[in-house]
Design a protein around this motif. Structure first.
Motif, PDB file in Angstrom:
ATOM      1  N   SER A  65       6.000   0.099  -7.948  1.00  0.00           N
ATOM      2  CA  SER A  65       4.860   0.376  -7.361  1.00  0.00           C
ATOM      3  C   SER A  65       4.793   1.806  -6.828  1.00  0.00           C
ATOM      4  O   SER A  65       5.599   2.167  -6.473  1.00  0.00           O
ATOM      5  N   ILE A  66       3.368   1.981  -6.985  1.00  0.00           N
ATOM      6  CA  ILE A  66       2.998   3.412  -6.148  1.00  0.00           C
ATOM      7  C   ILE A  66       1.651   3.176  -5.630  1.00  0.00           C
ATOM      8  O   ILE A  66       1.015   2.223  -5.965  1.00  0.00           O
ATOM      9  N   GLY A  67       1.449   3.843  -4.578  1.00  0.00           N
ATOM     10  CA  GLY A  67       0.366   3.753  -3.625  1.00  0.00           C
ATOM     11  C   GLY A  67       0.198   4.752  -2.688  1.00  0.00           C
ATOM     12  O   GLY A  67       1.007   5.612  -2.458  1.00  0.00           O
ATOM     13  N   ALA A  68      -1.130   4.616  -1.961  1.00  0.00           N
ATOM     14  CA  ALA A  68      -1.496   5.587  -1.058  1.00  0.00           C
ATOM     15  C   ALA A  68      -2.160   5.039   0.062  1.00  0.00           C
ATOM     16  O   ALA A  68      -3.086   4.070  -0.363  1.00  0.00           O
ATOM     17  N   SER A  69      -2.404   5.624   1.126  1.00  0.00           N
ATOM     18  CA  SER A  69      -3.164   5.269   2.194  1.00  0.00           C
ATOM     19  C   SER A  69      -3.748   6.470   2.963  1.00  0.00           C
ATOM     20  O   SER A  69      -3.148   7.495   2.838  1.00  0.00           O
ATOM     21  N   LEU A  70      -5.194   6.419   3.200  1.00  0.00           N
ATOM     22  CA  LEU A  70      -5.830   7.688   3.680  1.00  0.00           C
ATOM     23  C   LEU A  70      -6.268   7.257   4.991  1.00  0.00           C
ATOM     24  O   LEU A  70      -7.303   6.231   4.941  1.00  0.00           O
ATOM     25  N   GLU A 108      -0.504  15.788   4.705  1.00  0.00           N
ATOM     26  CA  GLU A 108      -1.763  16.046   5.152  1.00  0.00           C
ATOM     27  C   GLU A 108      -2.755  16.758   3.958  1.00  0.00           C
ATOM     28  O   GLU A 108      -2.153  17.785   3.324  1.00  0.00           O
ATOM     29  N   LEU A 109      -3.839  16.326   3.921  1.00  0.00           N
ATOM     30  CA  LEU A 109      -4.861  16.762   2.979  1.00  0.00           C
ATOM     31  C   LEU A 109      -6.291  16.966   3.570  1.00  0.00           C
ATOM     32  O   LEU A 109      -6.732  15.884   3.829  1.00  0.00           O
ATOM     33  N   GLY A 110      -6.617  18.050   3.866  1.00  0.00           N
ATOM     34  CA  GLY A 110      -7.996  18.397   4.300  1.00  0.00           C
ATOM     35  C   GLY A 110      -8.085  17.895   5.848  1.00  0.00           C
ATOM     36  O   GLY A 110      -9.091  17.524   6.159  1.00  0.00           O
ATOM     37  N   GLY A 111      -6.969  18.010   6.556  1.00  0.00           N
ATOM     38  CA  GLY A 111      -7.053  17.443   7.663  1.00  0.00           C
ATOM     39  C   GLY A 111      -6.789  15.907   7.909  1.00  0.00           C
ATOM     40  O   GLY A 111      -6.668  15.276   9.195  1.00  0.00           O
ATOM     41  N   ASN A 112      -6.931  15.259   6.870  1.00  0.00           N
ATOM     42  CA  ASN A 112      -6.608  13.854   7.081  1.00  0.00           C
ATOM     43  C   ASN A 112      -4.865  13.419   6.565  1.00  0.00           C
ATOM     44  O   ASN A 112      -4.413  14.122   5.684  1.00  0.00           O
ATOM     45  N   GLU A 113      -4.682  12.383   7.104  1.00  0.00           N
ATOM     46  CA  GLU A 113      -3.168  11.880   7.022  1.00  0.00           C
ATOM     47  C   GLU A 113      -3.042  10.883   5.709  1.00  0.00           C
ATOM     48  O   GLU A 113      -4.006  10.121   5.678  1.00  0.00           O
TER      49      GLU A 113
END
Length: 915
Positions: A908-913, A865-870
């Protein structure tokens, strides 16, 4: 860990269908990131919850959601009352991959995820084989409706163009039931798109990836256009933008007819941006980006309306340093020996817009899907032709566009004990391959040749050449159907239905060989392609006075069309089908699902005359057949944990359009050309299966045996032309396939170990499939292969050899550590497939063998969690064993490589917000 939480874990993980809600995935592979189920929660997943037993608390039951599945004939009939597990309770042998199961594999597309299912194997071109049978024996549906294929070499759409972000579930059914189409040789794969979200959401995702053979390594490309990186051409490859070329194609004239302006056509096709090969010192990393959004709101007094939209773009590079050899005899003495470096740049764009409506017990969905898959291919190969003693240097440049546009409506209505399903839609697929260029330079190595040590292209088949081709394929599919079900009693359900499909395909391929007369100066042959076919040299070739003034013997430039006999085809397949089936449950532990389907089909392929003077080609096909196709499956629940199934059915497999059309296409994946056979006929299959399934609170196990008898199976055979591999199709007389499979899934609760393991569980999934097959060829059996006369089938097939595409052994193993309180997964995935025949050998030559081998992947998914976002972070490591692609011929003493190359490892590296 509390007992409630332990019980919740057992329920959630009791089958392959249910993993922790926290484990729902966002793929960050190079093929485009999908959204998590938390991001796109289906209304059915929130509302269609049934308790595993009456004692389970509501809180736990709410977590055990049923995957959203839309198939012909309505929802899957649940045969037992003690559980609602679809895999166990279905009257057929099914496996369902929900979003959580797909997420665990870490795959970015459905083909990769399905390749880890029991009995399924993925080929390199995105086609999924069931129990070793080719893709012609598999059936792919979207929301219970058919999909056409943009691939000319495939009957079904390649599943690697479906990102996991658009799919709510994937059902694999291996036993035939009459509500599905009769072309059901190995099984059916039904993809269900996402429907109604439970809350508004927006998810942004992206990834970077690469592999050890490609990323930051040298490769080849050509310029093309400014927008090539998106997969869309800026117009440079549009033939209609070239007046002389388009005018000739529209005129009905032949290329050598009087009045055809050869000079103007050569100027039109001469665009160095489309064929001048450039070396790239460091190929870039792959990237992908995706956006998914959805919302829903209440309508009417008891309704809910939802909208889901998703779009993603990926750009991926791949290097293949390929060894290509051919043999001159059965001792496998070399005829040619080449090394090719092929660089593929694949751009995949997809978008989906879906509308869902639920009113009471009625559900409606309107799904619109657009997928564009583009491959920009550049290759340079060098090798030796041992028969002539020449060395050859060959370059190829190509642009392959595959596009799918699909709109469909599904209405699932319930009126008490009666259900009515309405399905219909339209789909169009296109494949365009404009300006496929091939340039060949030859070094004779002849001491008496003043240019014997120089690679020359004298625009003469004996020493070089320049060939350009244009191919275009469009397929339109209209479909519709209605299914009516009725619960007669609590032990008898009946369903009847009608389905109609109308498929039309039009394909053209025009290939032009640019040649010079014998007086063409050898020194010109040393020029690179953009000068060899440059505007100045084209004009010089048509200026006799300038040639004489330059002290040269006059020469001419000409164009020959190699596809003049059959440049265009139209094909059609119209099917009327009706079925009836009943599900009988005379005893609480016994059920019988039995039905019959009738299909009447007309399939045709006709050459299209594009010239003013017809050639009267004889390469057409007309197949008119009707079939009664019965199917029955018996399910007997021996104990509370053990059940037995037995099934029998008759199904068919029709020839694919591409297998019938006598027209050459190049497949960039297998690196070879294919040509059709208009004399193919339908294959008929008889199928038997028996299996035992054992279920426990933490998992399940099953063993099964199967047998198939196939009349007139379609097989691939291979021949060689110079250093080119040409593959064709023929009906073998008969074949049989049999084997067994075993599957084990179990979840080990680690809470008793305490510490950081208190919230962990170990997930183990393993499956194994053993398959044997053999072709039966008698001395009196005949093979029909166009354009040759009928001949003994033994000229193409050896008695007792296995079917193409069939591996004796398929193994999948997954070991993972899951955190039940938050998103945290570590998963090892192992996959093994033994050797299989990819094509029959030509004449006395042995079959071509492919060895997929052993691969090991590692996937990590971590939520923060970052700043209230997943935020979900993901790392993937693929093919850690370094398994290479091996395709070869061997006679036991000597081996030659047909299409072999190093694959390398990928990361591979990745992220979803999520907002």
């Amino acid at each position: 860990m509390s007992s409630g939480k332990q019980l919740s874990a057992l329920l959630l993980l009791s089958t392959a269908l249910t993993f922790p809600a926290a484990a729902l995935a966002q793929s960050t592979g190079a093929e485009g990131p999908p959204a998590t189920e938390e991001e796109v929660p289906d209304e059915a997943l929130a509302q269609g919850v049934d308790a595993a037993n009456d004692s389970v608390s509501g809180e736990i039951a709410d977590q055990q959601a049923t995957p959203d599945i839309s198939i012909p004939g309505g929802t899957i009939v649940v045969t037992g009352r003690r559980n609602r597990d679809i895999t166990r309770a279905s009257p057929q042998v099914v496996t369902v991959l929900d979003t959580a199961t797909i997420a665990r594999t870490g795959e970015g597309d459905i083909a990769g995820a399905l390749g880890r299912t029991t009995g399924l194997s993925q080929q390199g071109n995105g086609l999924v084989y069931v129990r070793g049978l080719g893709d012609r024996y598999s059936l792919a549906l979207l929301n219970g409706l058919p999909l056409p294929s943009p691939q000319p070499l495939s009957r079904v759409v390649p599943l690697d163009i479906f990102p996991t972000s658009v799919v709510a579930s994937s059902l694999v059914q291996k036993t035939y039931s009459a509500n599905f189409p009769g072309e059901f040789g190995g099984g059916v794969i039904n993809l269900t798109t996402r429907a109604i979200p439970t809350e508004s959401f927006l998810t942004v995702s992206g990834s970077l990836s690469g592999d050890t053979e490609t990323t930051f390594s040298p490769g080849y490309t050509y310029y093309g256009g400014d927008y090539d990186w998106t997969g869309f051409d800026q117009g440079r490859r549009s033939v209609e933008n070239y007046g002389a070329l388009q005018g000739f194609l529209d005129s009905g004239a032949r290329i050598n007819d009087e009045g055809v302006d050869t000079r103007a056509i050569l100027h039109d096709i001469n665009d160095p941006n489309l064929y001048l090969v450039q070396k790239v010192g460091d190929l870039p990393a792959n990237f992908s980006a995706g956006l998914t959004a959805g919302t829903a709101f209440d309508v009417f007094s008891d309704g809910r309306f939802g909208i889901i939209a998703t779009a993603s773009l990926s750009n991926k590079w791949r290097n293949r340093f390929i060894t290509k050899q051919t043999a001159v005899n059965e001792e496998l003495e070399l005829d040619t020996d080449f090394r090719e470096l092929a660089t593929d740049n694949r751009m995949l764009f997809n978008g989906m817009l879906g509308f869902g409506l639920e009113v009471g017990e009625h559900k409606f969905r309107f799904t619109n899907l657009f997928i564009r898959d583009t491959l920009k291919r550049t290759s340079l190969e060098q090798g030796t032709d041992f028969q002539d003693g020449d060395d050859e240097l060959i370059q190829n440049t190509a642009w392959f566009e595959r596009q799918l546009l699909n709109s469909q409506f599904v209405g699932e209505l319930k009126f008490g004990k009666m259900s009515i399903d309405l399905r219909g839609g339209y789909a169009q697929t296109q494949r365009e391959a404009p300006f496929e260029w091939k340039f060949e330079y030859v070094r004779t190595n002849n001491a008496n040749d003043p240019f014997g040590d120089t690679y020359l292209n004298t625009l003469d088949p004996q020493r070089g050449g320049a060939i350009v081709s244009f191919s275009d394929l469009t397929e339109d599919l209209w479909y519709g159907g209605i299914d009516v079900g009725y619960e007669v009693t609590d032990w008898l359900n009946a369903t009847v239905g009608y389905a109609y499909t109308d498929t039309e395909r039009f394909s053209t391929r025009r290939e032009f060989d640019i040649r010079a007369s014998s007086a063409f100066p050898d020194a010109f042959g040393a020029l690179r392609p953009d000068n060899l076919l440059g505007d100045a040299l084209i004009d010089f070739g048509f200026d006799r006075e300038a040639q004489l003034a330059g002290g040269l013997s006059p020469y001419e430039l000409n164009i020959f069309e190699t596809t003049q006999s059959d440049p265009a085809f139209e094909a059609a397949l119209r099917i009327h089908a009706g079925y009836g089936k009943i599900n009988i449950r005379p005893l609480d532990r016994l059920s019988l699902d039995i039905g019959v389907r009738y299909e009447d089909a007309v399939q045709s392929v006709d050459p299209v005359e594009v010239f003013a003077e017809p050639l009267n080609s004889g390469s057409g096909t007309l197949l008119k057949n009707d079939y009664w196709l019965p199917g029955a499956t018996l399910t007997w629940e021996l104990t509370d944990n053990l059940q037995f199934r037995a099934s029998a059915s008759k199904t068919i497999a029709r020839p694919q359009f591409r297998e019938l059309v006598y027209q050459t296409y190049f497949d960039p994946e297998s690196n070879r050309q294919f040509n059709g056979n208009p004399r193919l006929v339908d294959s008929r299959l008889t199928n038997y299966e028996a299996r035992l399934e054992y279920y426990t609170g933490g998992g399940r196990a099953s063993v099964a045996g199967f047998y198939k008898e196939i009349e007139n199976p379609i097989e691939i055979f291979t021949s060689f032309s110079d250093n080119d591999i040409i593959s064709g199709f023929a009906n073998a007389p008969k074949a049989e396939l049999y084997g067994g499979e075993a599957e084990l899934q179990y979840n080990f609760d680690l809470s008793d170990m305490g510490g950081w393991l208190a919230s962990q569980q170990l997930v183990a999934v393993a499956n194994y499939t053993y398959t044997q097959s053999n072709i039966e060829v008698g001395s009196d059996d005949i093979a029909q292969v166009f354009p040759f006369a009928d001949q003994p089938a033994s000229n193409f097939f050896d008695d007792g050899v296995p079917l193409t595409g069939q591996s004796d052994h398929l193994v999948n193993l997954q070991l993972g550590l899951d955190d039940l309180d938050r998103l945290s997964q570590f998963t090892f995935l192992l996959k093994y497939a033994s050797k299989r025949v990819s094509s029959r050998g030509a004449g006395p030559l042995p079959d071509i063998i492919e060895e997929p081998g052993l691969s090991l992947d590692f996937v990590v998914r971590q939520g923060v969690e970052l700043g209230g976002n997943e935020i979900e972070l993901k790392f993937e490591a693929r093919n850690l064993t370094g398994q290479d692609h091996e395709e070869f011929q061997t006679n036991g003493e000597r081996r030659i490589e047909i299409n072999s190359y190093d694959v390398g490892q990928s990361f591979s590296i990745g992220a979803s917000l999520k907002f």
